[in-house]
Design a protein around this motif. Structure first.
Motif, PDB file in Angstrom:
ATOM      1  N   ASN A  78       2.908   6.751   9.247  1.00 40.85           N
ATOM      2  CA  ASN A  78       1.518   6.487   9.214  1.00 40.85           C
ATOM      3  C   ASN A  78       1.290   4.887   8.805  1.00 40.85           C
ATOM      4  OD1 ASN A  78      -1.271   6.217   8.696  1.00 40.85           O
ATOM      5  ND2 ASN A  78      -1.149   8.045   7.237  1.00 40.85           N
ATOM      6  N   THR A  79       0.471   4.284   9.751  1.00 39.03           N
ATOM      7  CA  THR A  79       0.187   2.953   9.379  1.00 39.03           C
ATOM      8  C   THR A  79      -1.485   2.746   9.099  1.00 39.03           C
ATOM      9  OG1 THR A  79       0.193   2.031  11.372  1.00 39.03           O
ATOM     10  CG2 THR A  79       2.089   1.877  10.661  1.00 39.03           C
ATOM     11  N   ASN A  80      -1.855   3.869   8.519  1.00 36.06           N
ATOM     12  CA  ASN A  80      -3.477   3.736   8.533  1.00 36.06           C
ATOM     13  C   ASN A  80      -3.916   3.138   6.993  1.00 36.06           C
ATOM     14  OD1 ASN A  80      -5.913   4.184   9.359  1.00 36.06           O
ATOM     15  ND2 ASN A  80      -6.043   6.195   8.485  1.00 36.06           N
ATOM     16  N   PRO A 131       0.836  -1.187   0.025  1.00 35.15           N
ATOM     17  CA  PRO A 131       0.066   0.072   0.147  1.00 35.15           C
ATOM     18  C   PRO A 131       0.861   1.258  -0.158  1.00 35.15           C
ATOM     19  CG  PRO A 131      -0.509  -1.369   1.714  1.00 35.15           C
ATOM     20  CD  PRO A 131       0.650  -1.865   1.090  1.00 35.15           C
ATOM     21  N   LYS A 132       0.540   2.350  -0.809  1.00 34.89           N
ATOM     22  CA  LYS A 132       1.018   3.554  -0.919  1.00 34.89           C
ATOM     23  C   LYS A 132       1.289   4.057   0.525  1.00 34.89           C
ATOM     24  CE  LYS A 132       0.253   5.196  -5.363  1.00 34.89           C
ATOM     25  NZ  LYS A 132      -0.935   5.966  -6.008  1.00 34.89           N
ATOM     26  N   LEU A 133       0.371   3.914   1.392  1.00 37.57           N
ATOM     27  CA  LEU A 133       0.150   4.661   2.823  1.00 37.57           C
ATOM     28  C   LEU A 133       1.446   3.670   3.899  1.00 37.57           C
ATOM     29  CD1 LEU A 133      -3.503   5.107   3.754  1.00 37.57           C
ATOM     30  CD2 LEU A 133      -1.863   6.856   3.210  1.00 37.57           C
ATOM     31  N   VAL A 134       1.615   2.689   3.376  1.00 37.98           N
ATOM     32  CA  VAL A 134       3.065   2.103   4.074  1.00 37.98           C
ATOM     33  C   VAL A 134       4.079   1.663   3.151  1.00 37.98           C
ATOM     34  CG1 VAL A 134       1.652   1.367   6.181  1.00 37.98           C
ATOM     35  CG2 VAL A 134       1.602  -0.123   4.094  1.00 37.98           C
ATOM     36  N   ASP A 135       4.631   2.367   2.579  1.00 39.47           N
ATOM     37  CA  ASP A 135       5.554   2.148   1.401  1.00 39.47           C
ATOM     38  C   ASP A 135       7.051   1.864   1.820  1.00 39.47           C
ATOM     39  OD1 ASP A 135       6.128   4.832   2.087  1.00 39.47           O
ATOM     40  OD2 ASP A 135       6.023   5.544  -0.041  1.00 39.47           O
ATOM     41  N   ILE A 158      -6.023  -0.129   5.102  1.00 39.71           N
ATOM     42  CA  ILE A 158      -6.906  -1.024   5.281  1.00 39.71           C
ATOM     43  C   ILE A 158      -6.254  -2.510   5.139  1.00 39.71           C
ATOM     44  CG2 ILE A 158      -7.373  -1.509   2.885  1.00 39.71           C
ATOM     45  CD1 ILE A 158     -10.553  -1.920   3.446  1.00 39.71           C
ATOM     46  N   ALA A 159      -5.184  -2.549   4.479  1.00 41.04           N
ATOM     47  CA  ALA A 159      -4.296  -3.877   4.684  1.00 41.04           C
ATOM     48  C   ALA A 159      -3.458  -3.881   5.818  1.00 41.04           C
ATOM     49  CB  ALA A 159      -3.373  -3.891   3.459  1.00 41.04           C
ATOM     50  N   ASP A 160      -4.179  -4.365   6.975  1.00 43.00           N
ATOM     51  CA  ASP A 160      -3.489  -4.316   8.036  1.00 43.00           C
ATOM     52  C   ASP A 160      -2.245  -5.284   8.354  1.00 43.00           C
ATOM     53  OD1 ASP A 160      -5.377  -6.387   7.959  1.00 43.00           O
ATOM     54  OD2 ASP A 160      -6.263  -6.213  10.079  1.00 43.00           O
ATOM     55  N   GLY A 161      -2.433  -6.203   7.645  1.00 47.70           N
ATOM     56  CA  GLY A 161      -1.237  -7.344   7.692  1.00 47.70           C
ATOM     57  C   GLY A 161       0.091  -6.376   7.107  1.00 47.70           C
ATOM     58  N   LEU A 162       0.161  -5.663   6.560  1.00 47.09           N
ATOM     59  CA  LEU A 162       1.290  -4.893   5.812  1.00 47.09           C
ATOM     60  C   LEU A 162       1.820  -3.867   6.655  1.00 47.09           C
ATOM     61  CD1 LEU A 162      -0.021  -5.615   2.152  1.00 47.09           C
ATOM     62  CD2 LEU A 162       1.345  -7.098   3.606  1.00 47.09           C
ATOM     63  N   ARG A 163       1.390  -3.474   7.726  1.00 44.17           N
ATOM     64  CA  ARG A 163       1.712  -2.357   8.383  1.00 44.17           C
ATOM     65  C   ARG A 163       3.136  -2.637   9.102  1.00 44.17           C
ATOM     66  NH1 ARG A 163      -3.996  -1.685  11.471  1.00 44.17           N
ATOM     67  NH2 ARG A 163      -5.475  -1.058   9.572  1.00 44.17           N
ATOM     68  N   THR A 164       3.494  -3.814   8.966  1.00 43.27           N
ATOM     69  CA  THR A 164       4.869  -3.922   9.644  1.00 43.27           C
ATOM     70  C   THR A 164       6.126  -3.684   8.713  1.00 43.27           C
ATOM     71  OG1 THR A 164       4.504  -6.151   8.778  1.00 43.27           O
ATOM     72  CG2 THR A 164       4.252  -5.840  11.120  1.00 43.27           C
ATOM     73  N   ASN A 165       7.332  -3.712   9.467  1.00 41.06           N
ATOM     74  CA  ASN A 165       8.589  -3.037   8.670  1.00 41.06           C
ATOM     75  C   ASN A 165       9.476  -4.506   8.214  1.00 41.06           C
ATOM     76  OD1 ASN A 165       8.119  -0.163   8.972  1.00 41.06           O
ATOM     77  ND2 ASN A 165       8.198  -0.885  11.116  1.00 41.06           N
ATOM     78  N   LEU A 166      10.302  -4.174   7.322  1.00 38.77           N
ATOM     79  CA  LEU A 166      11.101  -5.095   6.949  1.00 38.77           C
ATOM     80  C   LEU A 166      12.381  -5.460   8.094  1.00 38.77           C
ATOM     81  CD1 LEU A 166      11.915  -3.976   3.247  1.00 38.77           C
ATOM     82  CD2 LEU A 166      10.401  -5.746   4.179  1.00 38.77           C
ATOM     83  N   GLY A 167      13.024  -6.534   7.831  1.00 37.02           N
ATOM     84  CA  GLY A 167      13.994  -6.700   9.110  1.00 37.02           C
ATOM     85  C   GLY A 167      15.511  -7.227   8.508  1.00 37.02           C
TER      86      GLY A 167
END
Lengths: 313, 313
Positions: free
Chosen positions: B224-226, B204-208, B228-237
């Protein structure tokens, strides 16, 4: 009604280019609920959203050259219309589909995307038959019945062929029973490819014509067809009933509430949207789950074409 | 990050008893819409409703005997909680799952059906980490990260292994990218099992963050992690980012409207209910469909766990 393994395999090979090999899915939720191993044969993921393209593909393929050149006709407001429209496009055969003018727009749309002739008529059975008959004579067409036709039935046998090829040791296959074309095809395949698998029909109590037909030995009809499982309102026919009489020993009848409960399990727990007629087989399994305990049970999902909003469950 | 074909096949063989081989589905509607051949790898039909059981099964299997005896812990309110709960039950390993107390009831319920320890905590990240850390020390547990763990990543590689075994000549695989564990596993398999298939991330653009990380070469974070794709709000490791940097060349960013449109296609046209994060890869394909014209494209549906009513689309 005795067919060879070679014939069934040949039919499957011949229609393979026109159909999807549909997945067989298992769900822990269902296995735990029913205390048995359940294998869903997912014709809702078939081309055109139902098994009917198997039937139509085989029926078209088996026509004499002359009939293929002149074209075919059927009347249907449902899945067979879509199946025949797609199959005839794929085999480049001219097709006329007679649909009642009050058929839902999404159904008309899904037929019109193929290169076929859609003819609308008034919504009575008489109008359908009259329109069909007139066109048939004028254009010298061949009529294909959605369920009471041997090549339709043999096309449907490929569901059983695929399922028993994948899960070889099934104890039972539960299938909805409406016009009788689906279950008789599956029973033919099961009779050939398994020495133990029993095919069981499931139908709504409100349209229990198949149950009564099997019991009495003579085709019975429904006086009331007011079931949510709209695909199962039709009656058996003289081609498929003898097959059913020979190969099917049990038919389970389920209530409207049981059908709706099963439909909700599909949508809410298995995340699959299917049509009410397809939920009937699972409703039958749940109804008789003590009987199927620890068995391996195939359950046929016949199609997925539904307007969820219109359903209002 | 160079792994042998033998290793990947061995991992697949080892976790096979604990997972479903998920179906690969095609839909005429999508092929026509995108002008290419699209093959959906349906992890929504995986055990526990998402791919995470592949990750958890492999991570557990690879633990030293001592850790297996003492047990494992993770904190998650989502699919990894279910995946680890199921996998640890199947491998008979003691598991602690820390969940925020405001997690939806249906998620708690789906974890509690396994024989695990569910510990609730306040809903802040700090509370989660503190609770996890306290339990870990007290019980000498092993912490399993949902995405930044090599054996988690290698568990996920089995999605690519299965998909490329079934559709050998894919040109592309499109995968959602969130924490990075899914796409890096698939990229490892693609690199081994295909000499042409390119793996592309969609987010998502919102969590790019992944797009910006790949561009800058350094892990970036979301302010911002707002989405709808709530599974993709996390960051890389730090474990998966080097793999992504080496094997992933392109990331497509999609708007919230594009995600919702793709989600509606799944529900209304393909009759499958999936979670918003899973719709992101199809949204990317539609966004760039000119680029993929006439190609063979795998699209990963990562999971189906969603409360449709709460979604309110």
């Amino acid at each position: 009604m005795e067919f060879s393994k070679d014939l069934l395999l040949e039919i499957h090979d011949n229609i393979k280019p026109f159909i999807n090999k549909t997945p067989v899915l298992e769900f822990d939720f269902i296995n735990e609920l029913c205390n048995c191993n359940v294998y869903f044969k997912c014709e809702n993921f078939q081309k055109t959203g139902s098994f009917k393209i198997r039937a139509a593909s085989n029926a078209l393929r088996c026509l004499p050259k002359e009939s293929k050149e002149k074209g075919v006709i059927t009347h249907s407001s449902g899945n067979f219309a879509q199946g025949l429209a797609c199959a005839s496009s794929l085999q480049d055969i001219n097709a006329y589909i007679v649909m009642p003018e009050n058929a839902p727009e999404f159904k008309k749309h899904s037929v019109l995307k193929y290169d076929i002739n859609l003819i609308e008529c008034k919504s009575t059975i008489e109008a359908r038959e009259k329109t069909t008959s007139k066109l048939l004579i004028e254009n010298d067409l061949h009529f294909i019945h959605p369920s009471n036709d041997l090549n339709v039935i043999l096309g449907n046998s490929t569901i059983g062929t695929e399922l028993l090829e994948e899960i070889t040791d099934l104890d039972f296959i539960l299938s909805p029973i409406g016009g009788g074309g689906l279950i008789s095809g599956i029973a033919i395949a099961s009779n050939i490819f398994s020495n133990k698998c029993k095919v069981v029909g499931v139908e709504p109590k409100l349209v229990d014509d198949a149950y009564r037909s099997l019991k009495s030995g003579v085709i019975q009809y429904n006086t009331n067809t007011n079931t949510i499982a709209d695909g199962l309102r039709t009656n058996l026919g003289d081609i498929n009933f003898p097959i059913i009489k020979k190969l099917i020993k049990d038919i389970i009848c389920v209530s409207e509430d049981e059908i709706i409960d099963a439909l909700k399990i599909f949508i809410e727990r298995l995340d699959i949207i299917i049509e009410p007629s397809s939920a009937v087989a699972l409703a039958g399994l749940i109804n008789k789950k003590e009987y199927y305990k620890n068995k391996k049970v195939g359950v046929v999902i016949s199609g997925g074409n539904v307007d969820l909003e219109a359903l209002n469950i």
